[in-house]
Design an enzyme around this catalytic site. Structure first.
Site, short mmCIF file in Angstrom:
data_model
loop_
_atom_site.label_atom_id
_atom_site.label_comp_id
_atom_site.label_asym_id
_atom_site.label_seq_id
_atom_site.Cartn_x
_atom_site.Cartn_y
_atom_site.Cartn_z
N LYS A 49 0.84 -1.20 0.00
CA LYS A 49 0.00 0.00 0.00
C LYS A 49 0.88 1.25 0.00
CE LYS A 49 -0.15 -0.47 5.01
NZ LYS A 49 -0.95 -0.85 6.19
N TYR A 279 13.99 30.11 8.00
CA TYR A 279 12.81 30.86 8.46
C TYR A 279 12.66 30.82 9.97
CZ TYR A 279 11.28 30.71 3.56
OH TYR A 279 11.19 30.83 2.21
#
Ligand SMILES: *Cc1c(COP(=O)(O)O)cnc(C)c1O
Length: 400
Positions: A49, A279
């Protein structure tokens, strides 16, 4: 230190590959063989998956089958259909459905369906229209509190399943459940879940439902709970070469990581004491140093919250500093006169680096599962089979 360093080619990758998740099918084959011999005579279903936990679903599925997997597993029918479209004929089980799930396509493509409750009506209707029985595995919730039929509704689901089976609309191939805390082998909730599961099997027998495939164990239970192996185990993370346990490494379990995440240094510069990084300026260097810029960011699946995460540059370990941005993050090279140059190879995890996805998991407050699975589409998967000639490299753009 020169301002513009010599770009060097990375040893095994085509030069044009700027960043890559290098996938080694040989590692997947090895891990499946290791797990299969450990759980023998139980069968092995390999979960592919979520694009094979980020490795590429078809790449992972083929390697798993070559390594001896008996079954493949996906969450969604749509994921199983992709495997069929790639020509994979092995048995596949899909277990998470919505009202939008194409049950008719699943039946046509002989994909087995996990059934937790409401789906049975939709599956039976699709089977009736196709005049072909659906192969189903009934799922009981033994304590995870997620998908699966409750213990209270189990007899009702069994009655419905028995009726549908008598009418030739379904064939019950399996009964399964999923464990909540198998990665912490000392917790007794696993014992509780196994007890509920065994009782659910007895109730099923009373309804004359006795399927061939009883399956419970995920990777941690495959390794730590032989009493949970039953007829088949469903394994994911171990197949990709990662340990589900906090206190046992993949190496301890005899597993080899199948993904190496790598790129090259995009910039190197010297900075003075007090230089803020990225940042928010959440980090400032406390001495003159040099910084390397790594061109991978949260858009590529590097967690924004990861701090002081390890990277490997030219055979040496360094740490990330400051916030991870969308496209890049910064590494402190710890000295002004660094040997690191633009173009040098950076390994985030895997390969020879000794860094595990689990190390990034620790740096980001998450698991190795999430780190490998969330690698973004901007990172090409490059399949490089370590048991074949180097020329076998095949970049697979957008395969995840
Ligand atoms: C993903 C999944 C697995 C595999 O779990 P791992 O811990 O990766 O081995 C097994 N069963 C179900 C139902 C799953 O969703």
């Amino acid at each position: 230190m020169s301002i513009i360093g010599d770009p060097r080619a990375t040893p095994r990758l085509p030069e044009a590959v700027e960043r890559a998740a290098v996938i080694d099918p040989a590692a997947i084959r090895h891990n499946v063989r290791t797990i299969a011999s450990y759980v023998h005579p139980a069968k092995v279903l390999v979960a592919v998956k979520a694009e094979g936990y980020g490795h590429g679903a078809v790449t992972a599925a083929r390697a798993a089958l070559e390594g001896g997997a008996d079954w493949l597993g996906t969450a969604h029918v749509s994921e199983a259909l992709v495997l069929r479209a790639a020509g994979i004929e092995a048995p596949i089980l899909a277990w998470l459905h919505t009202r939008g799930t194409d049950f008719a396509a699943a039946i046509t493509e002989h994909i087995d369906l996990g059934i937790s409750g409401w789906e049975i009506h939709h599956v039976a209707r699709a089977a009736e229209a196709l005049q072909k029985p659906a192969r189903v595995h009934l799922k009981i919730d033994t304590g995870l509190g997620r998908n699966g039929c409750t213990v209270e509704q189990w007899p009702e689901l069994l009655s419905l399943a028995a009726q549908c089976q008598e009418r030739g609309l379904i064939s019950v191939e399996g009964i399964f459940t999923h464990l909540a805390v198998a990665d912490e082998p000392d917790r007794r909730e696993t014992d509780d879940q196994l007890e509920v599961y065994r009782h659910a099997l007895e109730v099923a027998q009373e309804h004359r439902i006795v399927p061939d495939l009883r399956h419970v164990a995920n990777t941690p239970a495959a390794f730590s709970r032989p009493d949970a192996h039953f007829d088949m185990v469903r394994v994911g993370v171990g197949v990709y070469g990662h340990s589900p346990f906090a206190d046992r490494t993949a190496e301890d379990l005899g597993l080899r990581p199948a993904m190496e995440l790598r790129t090259t240094v995009a910039n190197v510069k010297q900075v003075p004491t007090g230089q803020g990084i990225s940042y928010g300026l959440t980090h400032r260097v406390d001495r003159p140093t040099s910084l390397a810029l790594v061109p991978l960011g949260y858009a590529d699946g590097i967690p924004r919250v990861a701090v002081h995460a390890p990277v490997w540059i030219n055979g040496r370990r360094y740490q990330s500093v400051g916030r991870v941005a969308m496209d890049q993050f910064v590494v402190d090279l710890e000295e002004l006169d660094t040997p690191v140059q633009v173009g040098d190879e950076v390994v985030i995890f895997g390969g020879d680096s000794g860094i595990e996805a689990a190390d990034w998991g620790s740096a980001a407050g998450t698991t190795n599962y999430e780190i490998i699975t969330r690698i973004g589409e901007r990172v090409p998967r490059v399949v490089l089979d370590s048991e074949q000639a180097p020329s076998a490299a095949t970049p697979q753009q957008g395969s995840a």
